[in-house]
Design an enzyme around this catalytic site. Structure first.
Site, short mmCIF file in Angstrom:
data_model
loop_
_atom_site.label_atom_id
_atom_site.label_comp_id
_atom_site.label_asym_id
_atom_site.label_seq_id
_atom_site.Cartn_x
_atom_site.Cartn_y
_atom_site.Cartn_z
N ASP A 73 -9.19 3.46 -2.01
CA ASP A 73 -10.00 3.68 -0.86
C ASP A 73 -11.44 4.28 -1.55
OD1 ASP A 73 -8.06 2.64 0.41
OD2 ASP A 73 -7.38 4.81 1.39
N ASP A 116 0.68 -1.18 0.07
CA ASP A 116 -0.02 -0.14 -0.02
C ASP A 116 0.98 1.22 -0.12
OD1 ASP A 116 -2.32 1.48 0.19
OD2 ASP A 116 -2.33 1.04 2.37
N GLU A 157 2.64 5.23 -3.83
CA GLU A 157 2.69 6.42 -4.77
C GLU A 157 3.90 7.10 -4.79
OE1 GLU A 157 0.20 5.93 -2.68
OE2 GLU A 157 -1.00 4.62 -3.90
C1 LIG Z 1 -9.85 6.79 -5.09
C2 LIG Z 1 -11.05 6.16 -5.52
O1 LIG Z 1 -11.99 6.97 -5.54
N1 LIG Z 1 -10.97 4.88 -5.68
C3 LIG Z 1 -11.86 4.09 -5.89
C4 LIG Z 1 -12.93 3.85 -5.03
O2 LIG Z 1 -14.43 3.78 -5.83
C5 LIG Z 1 -14.25 2.95 -7.04
C6 LIG Z 1 -15.26 1.76 -7.08
O3 LIG Z 1 -15.83 1.46 -5.99
C7 LIG Z 1 -13.05 2.77 -7.52
O4 LIG Z 1 -13.07 2.10 -8.68
C8 LIG Z 1 -12.21 3.91 -7.38
O5 LIG Z 1 -11.16 4.12 -8.25
#
Ligand SMILES: CC(=O)N[C@H]1CO[C@H](CO)[C@@H](O)[C@@H]1O
Ligand SMILES: *[C@@H]1O[C@H](CO)[C@@H](O)[C@H](O)[C@H]1NC(C)=O
Ligand SMILES: *[C@@H]1O[C@H](CO)[C@@H](O)[C@H](O)[C@H]1NC(C)=O
Ligand SMILES: *[C@@H]1O[C@H](CO)[C@@H](O)[C@H](O)[C@H]1NC(C)=O
Ligand SMILES: *[C@@H]1O[C@H](CO)[C@@H](O)[C@H](O)[C@H]1NC(C)=O
Ligand SMILES: *[C@@H]1O[C@H](CO)[C@@H](O)[C@H](O)[C@H]1NC(C)=O
Ligand SMILES: *[C@@H]1O[C@H](CO)[C@@H](O)[C@H](O)[C@H]1NC(C)=O
Ligand SMILES: *[C@@H]1O[C@H](CO)[C@@H](O)[C@H](O)[C@H]1NC(C)=O
Ligand SMILES: *[C@@H]1O[C@H](CO)[C@@H](O)[C@H](O)[C@H]1NC(C)=O
Ligand SMILES: *[C@@H]1O[C@H](CO)[C@@H](O)[C@H](O)[C@H]1NC(C)=O
Length: 881
Positions: free
Chosen positions: A563, A426, A429
């Site tokens: 997240d 995790d 980045e």
């Molecule tokens: C950071 C972000 O928004 N991440 C994810 C959370 O929601 C969707 C699906 O549930 C993900 O695909 C996003 O990229």
């Protein structure tokens, strides 16, 4: 997990980057001078080389956002019949290029010009522009003419024309619809949870376009921050460094899946998962003790919801330091015992590891890393210190010659001791909870309060001080660029480039500033972690799940989309984002089921479990402080989970076969409808249904309160998985896409089988191992000419080097089922049951005398032969009448 998880109370609006068309992110640099061909165009082994120089009569058109580079070289390599490489670089070769290595991308060595290429390269001399034309239908797929072309040390701009309302897919990582609508995609790896349409963890400057039913793909191989504008009938790249290194993928078939194959021919094929990785995973950040984890495992079992892998988040660590254990709540002994218990039950075990290492002189991993000198450095050569969960931290520099040995030891010792089956990497980045070099000199400073827990005025004061400290550190020696504040400001959701990550002025081995390498950090970690795991156990396929990814990461690691929030909007967008990852060659991917941040609801979690059961990587994951969301907590959720996971587990051989295809060819395990039926433009934007491979169509409910789904069905026959009824029969020359409203009560997800397919299945049991120990079944779903075909791949399901495997083709034609192919897998596998679905199937009987004893059970639309007992170790035939 994400730094702002505590601040989720903020109202979520999805309108972050609405620009006016005059915004500089959209605007073209129309004053730019441009370039002309200047000198002899040379033939090279693989194509040609064109020298360019700046058109110097427009003095105001230079140094727009940096220093204009006057002399360029265009290398045009006809690499394969389907892949063209156009590299525009500075003649002096000073600009940073993505390294030709596993920490960048391993490029094939091309020494001959491909003959019979499916593309033409054309150019104009003054101003220089170029076009790529697809030969098979003369379509101009890339055309830079009459648009600015800028090449500066900190700003590159190039545009291509697009047809009206173009079908563009890809570019990311971003939470957005699958088919790109007018917008800007910013690429700069970033730890953030709550922005639709903004840059998040991964960097994939790759898109595919489907035009008139034919597809091509384009990669800009560049690791710098960039904005990619897809608006006004153009794509415009605005990049803050490096070179313009383009690859074009132009398969003769024009099939979108063949574009993915050509793309992964270059970047590397997706990893091959083990059987167990395809089972259901459960995780949560915020379990208070190992008792909680044990209880969850027990309750899953009591509720008969199959759980394959239990995960432990950073909760297990002492003071959130890697490779350590909270002696009270997650004692080492019990953590080890948990793994043993899971293995005894045929289950698996994964824990988290972050890249950042606590700067603490009594902490082994820090001491050893310091001895080996593996940390990222400040511009002055001292160790760079940022801040993550354990307080001030150093960051391994994956490019340092000692980094692999360092990580191999830390990872190897840890995995040996704990007995986990894989690692979850995790925060790579890399995330840091401050601006730039906030920890300079702060070793042994102890755990610090998290930024977001401080009063706003303290945060502001800290931020101002960090900004000053960052500036005071200055540029690396000899560096002339403005690495902190480049003049072209990409639309980074975090603000300035060094915000919440390593300072862009920090140095990697060989004096490469983080500015150039930022987007590669997670990719490099995934490669080194995978290798460390292989070193620790050279037999089993390593399991690595990475948050940050780059072009080619799919061969090292899977990915979860980070997240998200427990909101319907995020459930919906998960399909698009997983489809994106499939295109990027990271086929083992999924989103946090039931949502990470915020409190889920019974209905949302129920619907999410239903579709989440089919994610290529399928895991329920929750954040600290949120209400519980284990699927057994609500009866409807439990019921829906069992229903969907039964289908998933029945389909394990089908999924596994698809993963093998993906690993060998690069095709998606999940596919958008348009990739399978590119000629039907009305499904071009459908990202609310998905195909698993070509043959299984999922039509989930993704809206609150709904119990029906308006589902699109491409032409053909589609059978209901559960009832075998024909839902759609839409055949013939003029068949079009049909929309059908399907019933989907709360515990049900509509699943359909494509007529014409043969699907291998197993009997779903509690674990993947138990499921795999049952005998095989085949579902033969007939098309309108009563034929079908399918494939089954078998190996031992875990070996890194596969010695023996079977690759069986099934065909059903004129009442005869035949199996042929390779039968190398030594372990005796039996086919026990055959179900034939389709019109007239229920009238079938067994023809061969040797099979006469097989019992047939029939319903309206299918017939099942229940105990055929055929060895899948050699070719066979069965005739039905
Ligand atoms: C950071 C972000 O928004 N991440 C994810 C959370 O929601 C969707 C699906 O549930 C993900 O695909 C996003 O990229
Ligand atoms: C572009 O992004 C914004 C969100 O930032 C979104 O509201 C808008 O709908 C997008 N544009 C289009 C045309 O989809
Ligand atoms: C690698 O680590 C050793 C100590 O184990 C150290 O002596 C050596 O200088 C390191 N190499 C580099 C390039 O820093
Ligand atoms: C350093 O780590 C040790 C354990 O590894 C811990 O006991 C100690 O408190 C830490 N020191 C600081 C200053 O954080
Ligand atoms: C970015 O840095 C500049 C220069 O220090 C500063 O003026 C500006 O406020 C910063 N922007 C943000 C969003 O922090
Ligand atoms: C979410 O759930 C937690 C734990 O059950 C509770 O304390 C909190 O108030 C809930 N938050 C909201 C916004 O409902
Ligand atoms: C849930 O199911 C259990 C077991 O079947 C049953 O005892 C219980 O009453 C149900 N609860 C609700 C709220 O329906
Ligand atoms: C592979 O097959 C051969 C021949 O059947 C057998 O001798 C060998 O043990 C098998 N290897 C494995 C790893 O199963
Ligand atoms: C299966 O086949 C055997 C003969 O091979 C037969 O005796 C039996 O009745 C069949 N049915 C079942 C349900 O076992
Ligand atoms: C099927 O395989 C089993 C186990 O290898 C073997 O005993 C049996 O004879 C085989 N049956 C046929 C019909 O080949």
């Amino acid at each position: 997990m994400k730094i702002s998880h505590i601040v989720v109370a903020i109202a979520l609006t999805f309108s972050a980057n609405v620009f006016s068309q005059t915004d500089k992110h959209y605007a073209l640099s129309t004053s730019a001078s441009g370039y002309k061909v200047d000198g002899k165009v040379k033939s090279t082994d693989a194509g040609l080389q064109i020298p360019l120089s700046l058109i110097s009569d427009k003095k105001d058109g230079i140094n727009l956002y940096g220093n204009t580079i006057e002399n360029l070289v265009v290398d045009v390599d006809y690499e394969t019949e389907e892949r063209l490489h156009i590299k525009i670089s500075d003649k002096e070769k000073k600009q940073y290029t993505v390294p030709d290595s596993p920490l960048g991308i391993e490029r094939p060595n091309v020494v001959h010009r491909a003959e019979k290429a499916n593309y033409d390269f054309q150019y104009t001399a003054k101003p220089f522009s170029f076009r790529v034309v697809r030969k098979s239908d003369k379509a101009v797929i890339f055309d830079t003419s009459n648009m600015p072309f800028v090449f500066e040390d900190q700003y590159l701009e190039l545009s291509t024309k697009l047809p009206d309302d173009a079908n563009i897919y890809g570019l990311g990582e971003v939470t957005a619809p699958f088919r790109r609508t007018t917008n800007i995609t910013t690429i700069w790896a970033r730890d953030n949870a709550d922005d639709f349409y903004r840059n998040i963890y991964g960097s994939h400057p790759y898109y595919s376009e489907i035009r008139d039913g034919k597809a091509h793909g384009v990669l800009l191989m560049n690791s710098h921050g960039m904005d990619v504008v897809t608006a006004d009938n153009r794509i415009t790249y605005k990049v803050i460094g490096g070179i313009l290194d383009f690859y074009f993928f132009v398969p003769k078939s024009g099939s979108p899946n063949d574009v993915s194959i050509a793309y992964t021919d270059l970047i590397g094929k997706p990893l091959m998962p083990s059987h167990w990785m395809l089972g259901w995973h459960h995780c949560r950040y915020g379990y208070k003790s190992i008792n909680d984890v044990e209880t969850v495992i027990k309750k899953y079992k009591e509720a008969n919801i199959p759980l394959q892998t239990a995960w432990v988040d950073i909760d297990y660590m002492e003071e959130t330091k890697d490779f350590s254990f909270d002696g009270v709540n997650f004692p080492k002994k019990r953590m080890i015992a948990l793994g043993e218990q899971l293995h005894k039950e045929g289950q698996n075990y994964v824990v988290m590891v972050d890249p950042a290492i606590s700067a603490n002189t009594t902490y082994g991993p820090y001491v050893r890393g310091t001895e080996m000198d593996v940390w990222i450095k400040n511009p002055d050569g001292s160790d760079y210190v940022g801040m993550v969960w354990p307080g001030y931290t150093t960051f391994p520099d994956w490019w340092h010659p000692n980094a692999s040995a360092y990580w191999e030891k830390e990872i190897g010792d840890f995995v040996d001791m704990l007995g986990v089956d894989g690692l979850w990497i995790d925060m790579n980045e890399p995330a840091s909870f401050c601006l730039g070099s906030c920890g300079s000199g702060k070793v042994d400073a102890g755990k610090q309060p998290y930024r977001w827990l401080l009063p706003q005025e303290v945060q502001d004061a800290n931020h101002a001080a960090q900004e000053e400290a960052l500036k005071a550190l200055g540029n690396p020696p000899g560096e002339t660029r403005d690495l902190l504040y480049p003049k072209y400001v990409i639309n980074n959701g975090g603000g300035n480039l060094s915000e919440l990550t390593v300072a862009t002025t920090a140095l990697h081995y060989g004096n490469v500033p983080h500015y150039d390498i930022h987007n590669l950090y997670g990719h490099a970690e995934s490669y080194i972690t995978r290798n460390a795991l292989i070193k620790q156990n050279s037999k089993a396929r390593p399991f690595v799940l990475s948050r940050s990814t780059f072009v080619g990461t799919g061969k090292n690691a899977g990915h979860w989309t980070g997240d998200n929030h427990s909101l319907w909007e995020y459930l919906k967008s998960s399909l698009a984002n997983i489809l994106n990852m499939q295109m990027f060659g990271i086929t083992y991917s999924g989103a946090d089921v039931c949502g990470f941040n915020q409190n889920t609801t019974e209905e949302l979690c129920t619907r999410w479990m239903s579709i989440g059961a089919f994610y290529p990587f399928a895991r329920n994951h929750n954040a600290i402080g949120q209400s519980d969301q284990e699927p057994y907590l609500w009866n409807t959720t439990a019921e829906a989970s069992r229903n969907a996971l039964q289908v998933r587990y029945a389909l394990l051989p089908y999924y596994y076969t698809l993963f093998e295809e993906s690993h060998r060819l690069g095709t998606g395990v999940w596919r958008p409808l348009i990739f399978e039926y590119p000629q039907y433009n009305e499904i071009a934007a459908n990202d609310l249904q998905v195909l698993v491979g070509s043959d299984i169509l999922l039509s989930p409910v993704l809206d609150k309160g709904r119990t029906t789904v308006d589902a699109q069905f491409p032409p053909g026959i589609w059978y209901d998985w559960f009832t075998h009824e024909t839902t759609v029969e839409n055949v013939g020359k003029h068949a079009e896409v049909e929309t059908v409203t399907l019933d989907a009560p709360i515990t049900h997800i509509p699943v359909h089988i494509r007529g014409g397919s043969i699907i291998p299945t197993k009997q779903p049991k509690y674990t993947v191992g138990e499921t795999y120990s049952t005998e095989y079944s085949l579902i033969i779903a007939l098309d309108d000419s009563d034929t079908a075909k399918g494939r089954l791949y078998i190996d031992d399901g875990e070996s890194l080097e596969v010695e023996n495997s079977s690759d069986i083709s099934f065909t059903y034609k004129k009442g005869k089922l035949s199996a042929s192919g390779e039968f190398g897998y030594a372990h005796p596998e039996k086919l026990q049951k055959i179900t034939i679905i389709g019109k007239g199937a229920s009238k079938l009987t067994i023809a061969h005398t040797e099979h006469k004893s097989i019992e047939l059970t029939k319903d309206d639309n299918s017939v099942t032969a229940d105990n055929v007992s055929i060895n899948l170790t050699e070719p066979f035939e069965i005739k039905f009448d």
